[in-house]
Design an enzyme around this catalytic site. Sequence first.
Site, PDB file in Angstrom:
ATOM      1  N   THR A  74      47.895  39.023  33.831  1.00 42.22           N
ATOM      2  CA  THR A  74      49.203  38.583  33.369  1.00 42.22           C
ATOM      3  C   THR A  74      49.244  37.057  33.374  1.00 42.22           C
ATOM      4  OG1 THR A  74      51.598  38.691  33.760  1.00 42.22           O
ATOM      5  CG2 THR A  74      50.202  38.743  35.698  1.00 42.22           C
ATOM      6  N   HIS A 132      45.934  46.194  49.863  1.00 42.14           N
ATOM      7  CA  HIS A 132      45.123  45.982  51.066  1.00 42.14           C
ATOM      8  C   HIS A 132      44.647  47.296  51.690  1.00 42.14           C
ATOM      9  CE1 HIS A 132      43.282  43.523  53.906  1.00 42.14           C
ATOM     10  NE2 HIS A 132      44.310  42.854  54.405  1.00 42.14           N
TER      11      HIS A 132
END
Length: 402
Positions: free
Chosen positions: A322, A374
């Site tokens: 993006t 994560h």
Amino acid sequence: MPSNIVVPEVGESIVDARVAKWLRKEGDVVAAGDPLVELETDKIDLEVAAPSAGVLSRIDHKEGADVKVGDILGVIAEGAQGAKGSADGATAAEGAEGAVSDKGAGSAQGAKKRATPAARNVAEQNEVDLTSVKGSGDAGRVMRRDVEKAAEQPKAAVAPPPVTPRRAVGERTEERTRMSKRRATIARRLLEVQSTAAMLTTFNEVDMSGVMAIRERHKQGFKERYGINLGMTSFFAKAAISALRAFPRVNAEIQGDEMVLKHYYDIGVAVGASEGLVVPVLRDADQMSFAEIEAQIRDFAKRAEDGTLSLADLKGGTFTITNGGVFGSLFSTPILNPPQVGILGLHAIKERPVAVNGQVVVRPMMYTALTYDHRIVDGSEAVRFLVRVKELIEDPGAMLLE
């Protein structure tokens, strides 16, 4: 016998829609295949056509109603002898409905011109009469670009509007509008991903001198050969693919208690449109040339504004890029596009003083950001992934060795 107008199955990930516009009204004579109603989904807008010829005898869901796949939108009753809008058709329509006069002609003249939702919005904003606009899309469909061109034409002089009294000091107004289906889905998905993924973002900065020098040297020849400009995104797409090969868990997804490592590279490219952000996908981007990537991105951007992106353009994707820099963003933390576990954020290029070989010099610099899940990607992997992108962008010739 009567035929039901049903919300069609668009794709496995789309289960509901919103009725945007009815193109015909109750009592209109229709032919099989005539567009009847526009539906708005979180990904694409589509038209539902008449399943058979006859008279639109009933509309069950008005404009603005939310519906699900399989719901009945309305009913077409038999009659009108093929529903060609002829005088015979109008007579049959009158018999079917009881007290409808000259419906065939009224339908033919009054049916709204075929146009994309984006084109209708622009027409309304610029007070352009759609019936006077020649469409350049399929089967003469009016596209956004057609309306914008028409809006640029000089208009006949009109009398100035009357001067209205200035609002009293302290008077304030509000406007309440319903979210579009796409905007509501974006809002819901952004909240969901923040509650279901362990998002973390790591940052780095990249010296864009090398890429900018290559673009400057080859921009004319590239444009002459391929008919398009050599942009930045193709460089970052190639660099990201190299980094994904080195750190495959950034190109994976979580399914239950399993990691699905994907050994193909379908890169989503975020594209801003008036109806909201969409992320069309570059399929097998690792096999595409720079020119193919740039051409595909330009096509995506054009069709995002026209409202003609298909579900196939938006499905899937293993990683997303993006670029908030095109809007002037200097620094941001992009949000994951689930079920992906990584998204690369690009930002504006600004000249800044940096230390090079013990000397302070001014270089065109860009901040980059990698947001990752994560749960599956370790911090060291994320940092090294972004460093790998930085190395390739700062030495773009190295990408030829990949």
